[in-house]
Enzyme design. Structure first.
Site, PDB file in Angstrom:
ATOM      1  N   SER A   1      18.970  -7.606 -57.996  1.00  0.00           N
ATOM      2  CA  SER A   1      19.096  -6.488 -57.059  1.00  0.00           C
ATOM      3  C   SER A   1      18.171  -5.328 -57.409  1.00  0.00           C
ATOM      4  O   SER A   1      17.774  -5.159 -58.560  1.00  0.00           O
ATOM      5  CB  SER A   1      20.537  -5.973 -57.078  1.00  0.00           C
ATOM      6  OG  SER A   1      21.377  -6.992 -56.610  1.00  0.00           O
TER       7      SER A   1
ATOM      8  N   ALA B   1       0.807  -1.224   0.000  1.00  0.00           N
ATOM      9  CA  ALA B   1       0.000   0.000   0.000  1.00  0.00           C
ATOM     10  C   ALA B   1       0.835   1.268   0.000  1.00  0.00           C
ATOM     11  O   ALA B   1       0.332   2.347  -0.303  1.00  0.00           O
ATOM     12  CB  ALA B   1      -0.934   0.009   1.215  1.00  0.00           C
TER      13      ALA B   1
ATOM     14  N   ARG C   1      10.322   7.561  -1.599  1.00  0.00           N
ATOM     15  CA  ARG C   1      11.754   7.636  -1.896  1.00  0.00           C
ATOM     16  C   ARG C   1      12.093   7.246  -3.340  1.00  0.00           C
ATOM     17  O   ARG C   1      13.198   7.452  -3.800  1.00  0.00           O
ATOM     18  CB  ARG C   1      12.533   6.759  -0.904  1.00  0.00           C
ATOM     19  CG  ARG C   1      12.542   7.322   0.512  1.00  0.00           C
ATOM     20  CD  ARG C   1      13.016   6.305   1.549  1.00  0.00           C
ATOM     21  NE  ARG C   1      11.957   5.384   1.947  1.00  0.00           N
ATOM     22  CZ  ARG C   1      12.111   4.417   2.856  1.00  0.00           C
ATOM     23  NH1 ARG C   1      13.289   4.221   3.443  1.00  0.00           N
ATOM     24  NH2 ARG C   1      11.099   3.628   3.160  1.00  0.00           N
TER      25      ARG C   1
ATOM     26  N   ALA D   1      20.370  -7.728 -53.419  1.00  0.00           N
ATOM     27  CA  ALA D   1      20.487  -6.542 -52.563  1.00  0.00           C
ATOM     28  C   ALA D   1      19.460  -5.486 -52.946  1.00  0.00           C
ATOM     29  O   ALA D   1      19.186  -5.275 -54.118  1.00  0.00           O
ATOM     30  CB  ALA D   1      21.891  -5.956 -52.694  1.00  0.00           C
TER      31      ALA D   1
HETATM   32  C1  UD1 Z   1      10.179  -2.108   7.211  1.00  0.00           C
HETATM   33  C2  UD1 Z   1      10.277  -2.600   8.665  1.00  0.00           C
HETATM   34  C3  UD1 Z   1      11.750  -2.727   9.029  1.00  0.00           C
HETATM   35  C4  UD1 Z   1      12.443  -3.671   8.070  1.00  0.00           C
HETATM   36  C5  UD1 Z   1      12.236  -3.232   6.631  1.00  0.00           C
HETATM   37  C6  UD1 Z   1      12.725  -4.325   5.701  1.00  0.00           C
HETATM   38  C7  UD1 Z   1       8.339  -1.778   9.927  1.00  0.00           C
HETATM   39  C8  UD1 Z   1       7.839  -0.748  10.864  1.00  0.00           C
HETATM   40  N1  UD1 Z   1       9.615  -1.665   9.546  1.00  0.00           N
HETATM   41  O1  UD1 Z   1      10.705  -0.800   7.126  1.00  0.00           O
HETATM   42  O2  UD1 Z   1      11.877  -3.225  10.366  1.00  0.00           O
HETATM   43  O3  UD1 Z   1      13.814  -3.734   8.392  1.00  0.00           O
HETATM   44  O4  UD1 Z   1      10.845  -3.022   6.337  1.00  0.00           O
HETATM   45  O5  UD1 Z   1      12.618  -3.967   4.342  1.00  0.00           O
HETATM   46  O6  UD1 Z   1       7.593  -2.676   9.580  1.00  0.00           O
HETATM   47  N2  UD1 Z   1       3.250  -0.564   3.651  1.00  0.00           N
HETATM   48  C9  UD1 Z   1       1.876  -0.621   3.617  1.00  0.00           C
HETATM   49  N3  UD1 Z   1       1.155   0.270   4.354  1.00  0.00           N
HETATM   50  C10 UD1 Z   1       1.746   1.178   5.160  1.00  0.00           C
HETATM   51  C11 UD1 Z   1       3.154   1.234   5.191  1.00  0.00           C
HETATM   52  C12 UD1 Z   1       3.877   0.334   4.435  1.00  0.00           C
HETATM   53  O7  UD1 Z   1       1.289  -1.438   2.898  1.00  0.00           O
HETATM   54  O8  UD1 Z   1       1.012   1.936   5.807  1.00  0.00           O
HETATM   55  C13 UD1 Z   1       4.008  -1.523   2.825  1.00  0.00           C
HETATM   56  C14 UD1 Z   1       4.885  -0.857   1.803  1.00  0.00           C
HETATM   57  O9  UD1 Z   1       4.205  -0.745   0.552  1.00  0.00           O
HETATM   58  C15 UD1 Z   1       6.053  -1.821   1.693  1.00  0.00           C
HETATM   59  C16 UD1 Z   1       6.124  -2.449   3.065  1.00  0.00           C
HETATM   60  O10 UD1 Z   1       4.883  -2.245   3.669  1.00  0.00           O
HETATM   61  O11 UD1 Z   1       5.825  -2.840   0.725  1.00  0.00           O
HETATM   62  C17 UD1 Z   1       7.245  -1.879   3.911  1.00  0.00           C
HETATM   63  O12 UD1 Z   1       7.044  -0.505   4.116  1.00  0.00           O
HETATM   64  P1  UD1 Z   1       8.249   0.533   4.160  1.00  0.00           P
HETATM   65  O13 UD1 Z   1       7.679   1.868   4.443  1.00  0.00           O
HETATM   66  O14 UD1 Z   1       9.097   0.371   2.982  1.00  0.00           O
HETATM   67  O15 UD1 Z   1       9.007   0.011   5.487  1.00  0.00           O
HETATM   68  P2  UD1 Z   1      10.537   0.185   5.847  1.00  0.00           P
HETATM   69  O16 UD1 Z   1      10.781   1.561   6.320  1.00  0.00           O
HETATM   70  O17 UD1 Z   1      11.372  -0.300   4.727  1.00  0.00           O
HETATM   71 CA    CA Z   2      10.972  -0.904   2.580  1.00  0.00          CA
END
Ligand code: UD1
Ligand code: CA
Length: 457
Positions: free
Chosen positions: A407, A10, A15, A382
């Site tokens: 050709s 979601a 980034r 050709a």
């Molecule tokens: C997360 C973990 C971290 C881990 C890392 C590994 C948590 C709090 N942190 O951090 O410990 O080391 O992944 O890659 O879990 N997502 C949702 N809904 C939300 C937020 C995120 O579906 O509200 C999904 C994102 O699309 C993504 C995944 O969850 O696929 C991870 O979210 P992201 O924000 O990338 O977490 P990290 O900061 O990488």
């Molecule tokens: Ca991540």
């Protein structure tokens, strides 16, 4: 085991600095989410839930045509309040007897064997975490263990002290949790942390405070758990993935002149004794039989090459079936719908579209062959052009066995050049050419003996 896999997809992927939702960014030409789906399907779970939120319509639409899309329970997370909040949205579909396997759509290279090992470990615990050691753990949640080595909690980078940041064991994000424990613990998550988010990782502290068992499984190869948060990480993973594929291909009998300079963006099936020069791109479904040779700087997309086919440098082949011993290029362009039978040739600056080239037929130089059927042993000189398009419709050209086209000939389709016919060079034909005769259509050569060049005064 009643397995329920939940894929978190979601997040916006801020980034990535892109309009495209993160999970639709491509690795090896396939969306990140597709990689995770394929792995999930290989586990045969009883249920698959995918949490979507940011650009969810776009994400769901990208998968709605897929074979397995009917089996996916798309769960909406309207506001992205954290990974814990994301799982909370799935709670209505979680049963106490289920094992819930949490995967992240932005961790695409996780392997089936790793997940099976993780699931095996869940038999003795409520929560099992997949962890790994990273030399540079920046950005990941760190695993906090007690004196006896038991996991106490996970601390996110943004909440970690300087000392905690030194820890190199990190949370991959992938975990298996009992449905029963999730039902009890999820409502207890709070968002009192640096990011104001509901962290799924806080489940660990909840578990340990209740004396629930938390197990960990250590992943030896951290690339499998590499998360993609920005374009640099995506490029790095693309390279890692390619290295893995190329290594497997070398074990099957393919020599790459330089394994670092090749790209595989799809499925490549290979025989043995295949040689691939530098900067070749394989896309889609490509099949290479034994003894195929591919020169430098070629692109092969959805192509089958039979035994001993030689593709010379700078050749682009798409959507074609090329039988054994054919030779193509240098600088040939073979377009979709083309079939070349055994021993046929397409040389430099030749474009072939939607045509059949019969066995041992040759189109060696500077020609365009479109919507044509060439039987065997045809020789195309050709600069021959099939004029297949009248501005409205496409028309077919048929060239029968052993015909010889001189050709610089324009073949205004529809027409047939019959068996053994010879066409004089420089002809423009708009009617059929009869078998075993010479046909030519060009102005007669004249010499004007008394003609004088103009002279300056
Ligand atoms: C997360 C973990 C971290 C881990 C890392 C590994 C948590 C709090 N942190 O951090 O410990 O080391 O992944 O890659 O879990 N997502 C949702 N809904 C939300 C937020 C995120 O579906 O509200 C999904 C994102 O699309 C993504 C995944 O969850 O696929 C991870 O979210 P992201 O924000 O990338 O977490 P990290 O900061 O990488
Ligand atoms: Ca991540």
């Amino acid at each position: 085991m009643d397995l329920h896999t939940v894929i978190l997809a979601a997040g916006k992927g801020t980034r990535m600095k892109s309009k495209v939702p993160k999970v639709l960014h491509k690795l090896a030409n396939r969306p990140l989410l597709t990689h995770v789906f394929d792995t999930v399907l290989s586990l045969n779970p009883s249920q698959i839930s995918t949490v979507v939120g940011h650009a969810s319509e776009q994400v769901i639409a990208a998968f709605s045509a897929g074979d397995d899309s009917d089996n996916i329970n798309w769960v909406q997370q309207r506001e992205q309040l954290g990974t814990g909040h994301a799982i909370l949205q799935v709670l209505p579909w979680i049963q106490p007897e289920q094992t819930v396997l949490v995967l992240y759509a932005d961790v695409p290279l996780i392997e089936k064997q790793t997940l099976l090992a993780l699931l095996e470990a869940t038999k003795q615990s409520q929560v099992t975490l997949l962890t790994t050691h990273l030399d540079n753990p920046e950005g990941y949640g760190r695993i906090i263990r007690d004196d006896q080595g038991f996991v106490r909690r996970i601390i996110e980078e943004k909440d970690a002290s300087e000392q905690e940041k030194q820890i190199k064991e990190v949370n991959t994000g992938i975990m298996a949790v009992s449905g029963k424990f999730l039902q009890e613990a999820l409502p207890k998550l709070s968002n009192q942390n640096a990011q104001g988010e509901y962290y799924l990782t806080d489940l660990i502290e909840i578990a340990t405070s209740q004396n629930c068992k938390v197990a960990t499984k250590l992943l030896e190869n951290p690339t499998e758990a590499a998360g993609i948060n920005d374009l640099q990480q995506l490029a790095k993973l693309e390279r890692a993935y390619r290295t893995k594929q190329v290594t497997a291909l070398m074990q099957q009998g393919v020599s790459f002149i330089d394994p670092e300079r090749v790209d595989i963006r799809g499925d490549l099936s290979v025989g043995q004794d295949i040689k691939v020069d530098i900067n070749v791109i394989f896309e889609g479904r490509v099949v290479l039989s034994d003894d195929v040779q591919i020169g430098a700087h070629c692109i092969l997309k959805d192509v089958e090459l039979g035994q001993g086919v030689v593709v010379k440098p700078f050749t682009y082949i798409e959507g074609a079936v090329i039988e054994g011993s054919c030779e193509l290029g240098p600088y040939a362009r073979i377009r979709p719908g083309t079939q070349m039978a055994k021993g046929a040739k397409a040389g430099n600056f030749v474009e072939i579209k939607k045509s059949i080239i019969g066995a041992n037929s040759k189109v060696n130089h500077l020609s365009y062959i479109g919507d044509a059927e060439l039987e065997s042993d045809v020789n195309i000189g050709a600069g021959t052009i099939t004029c297949n398009y009248d501005g409205v419709r496409k028309h077919k050209t048929k060239i029968e066995r052993k015909a010889f086209v001189g050709s610089n000939t324009a073949l205004v389709a529809p027409l047939t050049i019959e068996t053994g016919a010879t066409i004089g060079a420089g002809s423009t034909l708009s009617k059929d050419a009869p078998a075993d005769t010479l046909t030519l259509a060009r102005a007669k050569q004249q010499t004007i003996p008394l003609w004088k060049r103009p002279e300056k005064d």
